[in-house]
Design a protein around this motif. Structure first.
Motif, mmCIF file in Angstrom:
data_model
loop_
_atom_site.group_PDB
_atom_site.id
_atom_site.type_symbol
_atom_site.label_atom_id
_atom_site.label_comp_id
_atom_site.label_asym_id
_atom_site.label_seq_id
_atom_site.Cartn_x
_atom_site.Cartn_y
_atom_site.Cartn_z
ATOM 1 N N CYS A 278 -8.056 -40.184 -19.687
ATOM 2 C CA CYS A 278 -8.117 -41.373 -20.518
ATOM 3 C C CYS A 278 -9.452 -42.062 -20.268
ATOM 4 N N GLY A 279 -9.794 -42.982 -21.150
ATOM 5 C CA GLY A 279 -10.928 -43.856 -20.876
ATOM 6 C C GLY A 279 -12.205 -43.515 -21.583
ATOM 7 N N GLU A 280 -12.366 -42.285 -22.008
ATOM 8 C CA GLU A 280 -13.586 -41.888 -22.721
ATOM 9 C C GLU A 280 -13.301 -40.546 -23.395
ATOM 10 N N ALA A 281 -14.216 -40.142 -24.257
ATOM 11 C CA ALA A 281 -13.998 -38.894 -24.983
ATOM 12 C C ALA A 281 -13.926 -37.709 -24.010
ATOM 13 N N LEU A 282 -12.946 -36.842 -24.241
ATOM 14 C CA LEU A 282 -12.811 -35.622 -23.436
ATOM 15 C C LEU A 282 -13.483 -34.491 -24.210
ATOM 16 N N TRP A 300 -3.828 -32.950 -20.838
ATOM 17 C CA TRP A 300 -3.403 -33.969 -21.807
ATOM 18 C C TRP A 300 -4.542 -34.962 -22.026
ATOM 19 N N ASN A 301 -4.731 -35.334 -23.264
ATOM 20 C CA ASN A 301 -5.686 -36.381 -23.600
ATOM 21 C C ASN A 301 -4.885 -37.621 -23.952
ATOM 22 N N THR A 302 -5.212 -38.760 -23.363
ATOM 23 C CA THR A 302 -4.541 -40.004 -23.734
ATOM 24 C C THR A 302 -5.615 -41.018 -24.106
ATOM 25 N N TYR A 303 -5.227 -42.006 -24.907
ATOM 26 C CA TYR A 303 -6.205 -42.960 -25.429
ATOM 27 C C TYR A 303 -5.621 -44.365 -25.423
ATOM 28 N N PRO A 305 -7.057 -48.917 -25.064
ATOM 29 C CA PRO A 305 -7.905 -49.928 -24.437
ATOM 30 C C PRO A 305 -7.105 -50.756 -23.423
ATOM 31 N N THR A 306 -7.807 -51.421 -22.528
ATOM 32 C CA THR A 306 -7.173 -52.333 -21.563
ATOM 33 C C THR A 306 -6.253 -53.304 -22.297
ATOM 34 N N GLU A 307 -6.667 -53.717 -23.507
ATOM 35 C CA GLU A 307 -5.923 -54.720 -24.280
ATOM 36 C C GLU A 307 -4.573 -54.201 -24.770
ATOM 37 N N GLY A 397 -11.910 -51.673 -32.436
ATOM 38 C CA GLY A 397 -13.362 -51.457 -32.515
ATOM 39 C C GLY A 397 -13.701 -49.976 -32.441
ATOM 40 N N ASP A 398 -12.664 -49.126 -32.361
ATOM 41 C CA ASP A 398 -12.885 -47.669 -32.362
ATOM 42 C C ASP A 398 -12.711 -47.139 -33.771
ATOM 43 N N ALA A 399 -13.603 -46.252 -34.161
ATOM 44 C CA ALA A 399 -13.411 -45.558 -35.430
ATOM 45 C C ALA A 399 -12.406 -44.445 -35.192
ATOM 46 N N GLY A 411 -15.459 -42.639 -32.087
ATOM 47 C CA GLY A 411 -16.591 -43.402 -31.526
ATOM 48 C C GLY A 411 -16.439 -44.877 -31.841
ATOM 49 N N ARG A 412 -17.434 -45.665 -31.437
ATOM 50 C CA ARG A 412 -17.338 -47.117 -31.567
ATOM 51 C C ARG A 412 -17.932 -47.598 -32.880
ATOM 52 N N LEU A 413 -17.369 -48.717 -33.359
ATOM 53 C CA LEU A 413 -17.930 -49.381 -34.532
ATOM 54 C C LEU A 413 -18.889 -50.478 -34.103
ATOM 55 N N VAL A 417 -20.165 -49.294 -25.055
ATOM 56 C CA VAL A 417 -20.337 -47.889 -24.670
ATOM 57 C C VAL A 417 -19.480 -47.593 -23.449
ATOM 58 N N LYS A 418 -19.304 -46.297 -23.203
ATOM 59 C CA LYS A 418 -18.622 -45.860 -21.994
ATOM 60 C C LYS A 418 -19.612 -45.048 -21.176
ATOM 61 N N LEU A 419 -19.827 -45.454 -19.939
ATOM 62 C CA LEU A 419 -20.733 -44.712 -19.071
ATOM 63 C C LEU A 419 -19.945 -44.307 -17.831
ATOM 64 N N TYR A 422 -16.860 -46.223 -17.366
ATOM 65 C CA TYR A 422 -16.916 -47.690 -17.329
ATOM 66 C C TYR A 422 -17.234 -48.227 -18.713
ATOM 67 N N ARG A 423 -16.529 -49.287 -19.068
ATOM 68 C CA ARG A 423 -16.710 -49.888 -20.391
ATOM 69 C C ARG A 423 -17.791 -50.953 -20.315
ATOM 70 N N LEU A 424 -18.802 -50.835 -21.126
ATOM 71 C CA LEU A 424 -19.929 -51.765 -21.070
ATOM 72 C C LEU A 424 -20.275 -52.256 -22.459
HETATM 73 P P1 AMP Z 1 -10.975 -49.398 -21.419
HETATM 74 O O1 AMP Z 1 -10.495 -50.731 -21.890
HETATM 75 O O2 AMP Z 1 -11.970 -49.480 -20.309
HETATM 76 O O3 AMP Z 1 -9.859 -48.467 -21.117
HETATM 77 O O4 AMP Z 1 -11.793 -48.765 -22.642
HETATM 78 C C1 AMP Z 1 -11.147 -48.527 -23.864
HETATM 79 C C2 AMP Z 1 -12.060 -47.741 -24.770
HETATM 80 O O5 AMP Z 1 -12.371 -46.468 -24.185
HETATM 81 C C3 AMP Z 1 -11.420 -47.418 -26.080
HETATM 82 O O6 AMP Z 1 -11.484 -48.485 -26.998
HETATM 83 C C4 AMP Z 1 -12.238 -46.201 -26.519
HETATM 84 O O7 AMP Z 1 -13.483 -46.604 -27.049
HETATM 85 C C5 AMP Z 1 -12.488 -45.481 -25.200
HETATM 86 N N1 AMP Z 1 -11.480 -44.426 -24.974
HETATM 87 C C6 AMP Z 1 -10.363 -44.519 -24.229
HETATM 88 N N2 AMP Z 1 -9.705 -43.346 -24.218
HETATM 89 C C7 AMP Z 1 -10.399 -42.490 -24.988
HETATM 90 C C8 AMP Z 1 -10.234 -41.105 -25.393
HETATM 91 N N3 AMP Z 1 -9.213 -40.379 -24.973
HETATM 92 N N4 AMP Z 1 -11.161 -40.574 -26.208
HETATM 93 C C9 AMP Z 1 -12.219 -41.300 -26.657
HETATM 94 N N5 AMP Z 1 -12.437 -42.594 -26.304
HETATM 95 C C10 AMP Z 1 -11.540 -43.188 -25.482
#
Ligand code: AMP
Length: 520
Positions: A278-282, A300-303, A305-307, A397-399, A411-413, A417-419, A422-424
């Motif tokens: 989770c957390g960024e593109a796999l 497994w891929n999961t997706y 945001p913190t919100e 804010g994600d497309a 990706g983001r609208l 960014v994710k580095l 980490y969400r920045l």
């Molecule tokens: P965070 O709040 O730090 O978990 O960041 C959430 C953001 O991370 C999401 O809005 C996406 O932009 C990105 N993200 C989380 N999971 C994925 C995933 N499986 N694939 C692509 N982007 C993801």
């Protein structure tokens, strides 16, 4: 944690570089800390927990939860000024320091009115004080408050309700057990109580909540890997070899880092059944290589945001899905959670777009957190009109797009960014760059290598031409000043000065980022 009484007290609860802590030891330490908090600062308020993956961190988190008080995690990568600001914004009246804290943090916390709790309670105290009994409190109370990067220059506080964490925990437990996430969760005792679950994320990143729920929420063992092990690969792989891990929870970046080691394969982790990301593109290549090295494991891929509490969709990556290449799908929503794609630019109330049409990902339902703590703007939280149900929703804010019933994140609208997971918000970094002495304008750019985000570079234009040259290289002083405000992972690797006459502007007079990127 409510089921702890049925877990054998000698079972390992947490394993870290410092050793093993059994459930009995964890319970005792958490109870001592809970007493310490309740006596130093009674009431329901949040508690700041400072540390990385030291022995004292998990007992501190558990102490907060057993008191029914939200924890506010602050990692050691966070500079003291920012940590104090977080304490102030969260209204944390008490703090537990699991790592050695800089003097500036201790004095700042005192100035912000937070009592630093030493911990140990007088011996012989059994039951927790007052509202602290397990299960007490209502679901709307936050379980934790997490701070994410904010485009205005200040971190945004997201309070996450206990009810949301419970919903997430029940669902992710099913995913970790390999069951179809589309099916309703089965309440009751955990099916696999002896799981050993990797926790690579710092506790200030909500991916750690996935590890906590899957390990401690189900009578399993939490296996901690911290910054020090990552900096010392032989130690990391030797720890993994003896870990007995059954469930892997990390960012894709961390798995990619491990794949660079040829022996990172099934013989190293023979019990491993599942990778949860989770957390960024796999990247598809990462998933493919993992399945080659771990032929008996699932990926497994999961997706999410913190919100919306860690993750809201999941999918097991089959060979057919991998054959589709990048981007991989992020899956189907957890039962009860609504995830849809709305037309850009973000009319959440509009009818969901049909399959195949890209738009913005919107989330509603029981895992919704927020609203942000004041004074942050409402951000992506919206209320749907009465005709559309009147409930709260979060515009991510994600497309995204739905294809064959599966959600894809495109990706983001915006400029988030994710580095390395980490969400920045690049705007937050630019806000601090512009406040540096002698700096006129600034841009923060993410530099990728082979399509994978690698590091940040800052370009700054001095206030007056040739100020930089006149005063020697200002970047060490600038870096030191930036480090007072931004976590270490948000610091640009390089600050490059671009003279004002070379600072590229678009026809509208805005900073021309594309031209800056070409300059790099
Ligand atoms: P965070 O709040 O730090 O978990 O960041 C959430 C953001 O991370 C999401 O809005 C996406 O932009 C990105 N993200 C989380 N999971 C994925 C995933 N499986 N694939 C692509 N982007 C993801």
């Amino acid at each position: 944690m409510e089921r702890w009484a049925s877990v054998p007290p000698g079972r390992a609860a947490v394993v870290g570089p410092w050793g093993t802590m059994t459930y009995a030891q964890l319970r005792r330490r958490a109870r001592d800390l809970a007493w310490g908090i309740a006596e130093a600062r009674p009431g329901p308020g949040p508690v700041l927990v400072y540390g990385h993956q030291e022995e004292g961190v998990v007992p501190a988190l558990c102490a907060c939860w057993s008191l029914g008080r939200p924890y506010v995690p602050v990692d050691v990568s966070c500079p003291p000024l920012r940590a104090v600001e977080i304490a102030r914004r969260a209204g944390a009246g008490a703090a537990l320091l699991a790592a050695e804290a800089p003097a500036e943090l201790a004095s700042g916390l005192a100035a912000a009115g937070a009592v630093v709790v030493a911990g140990a309670a007088p011996a012989g105290r059994g039951r927790l004080p007052g509202a602290g009994r397990p299960g007490a409190g209502d679901g709307a109370q936050p379980a934790y408050v997490m701070f994410t990067s904010g485009s205005t220059g200040q971190p945004k506080g997201v309070p996450v309700p206990r009810s949301a964490v419970r919903h997430f925990a029940a669902w992710i437990g099913e995913v970790a057990a390999g069951r179809d996430p589309g099916a309703p969760p089965v309440p009751g005792p955990a099916a696999a109580p002896a799981d050993v679950v990797l926790c690579q994320a710092p506790f200030s990143f909500d991916l750690s909540v996935m590890s906590l729920c899957l390990a401690l929420g189900r009578g399993g063992t939490l296996f901690l890997v911290g910054r020090r092990e990552v900096a010392d690969p032989p130690a990391l792989f030797s720890a993994l070899r003896s870990s007995g891990l059954t469930v892997w929870v990390s960012t894709p970046s961390f798995a990619r880092f491990c794949l660079a080691e040829p022996s990172f394969a099934e013989p190293m982790l023979p019990r491993l059944r599942r990778f949860l990301f989770c957390g960024e593109a796999l990247p598809a290549a990462t998933a493919r290589r993992l399945l080659e090295r771990f032929p008996r494991a699932e990926v497994w891929n999961t997706y999410g945001p913190t919100e919306a509490t860690v993750a809201v969709t999941a999918v097991r990556l089959t060979p057919a899905l991998l054959a589709g290449g990048d981007p991989l799908p992020v899956g189907r929503p957890a039962p009860g959670v609504r995830v849809w794609v709305a037309p850009e630019p973000g009319d959440a109330a509009a009818d969901p777009l049909p399959e195949g049409e890209p738009g913005e990902i919107v989330i509603a339902g029981p895992q919704l957190a927020g609203p942000y703590l004041a004074p942050a703007a409402s951000g992506g939280f919206v209320r749907l009109p009465a005709a559309a149900g009147g409930e709260r929703a979060y515009r991510s804010g994600d497309a995204g797009v739905v294809r064959a019933g599966l959600l894809y994140c495109l990706g983001r609208l915006d400029r988030q960014v994710k580095l390395h997971g980490y969400r920045l918000e690049l705007e937050e970094i630019e806000h601090h760059l512009r406040r540096l002495p002698g700096v006129g304008d600034a841009a923060a750019l993410l530099v990728s290598r082979r399509g994978i985000p690698d590091h940040l570079v800052a370009l700054v234009s001095p206030e007056a031409p040739a100020t930089a040259a006149a005063q020697g290289d200002p970047s060490p002083a600038w870096r030191a000043e930036l480090a007072r405000h931004l976590p270490s992972y948000a610091l640009p690797r390089l600050i490059r000065v671009v003279e004002p006459r070379d600072w590229p502007l678009t026809a509208n007079g805005k900073v021309d980022r594309a031209a800056l990127e070409r300059m790099l």
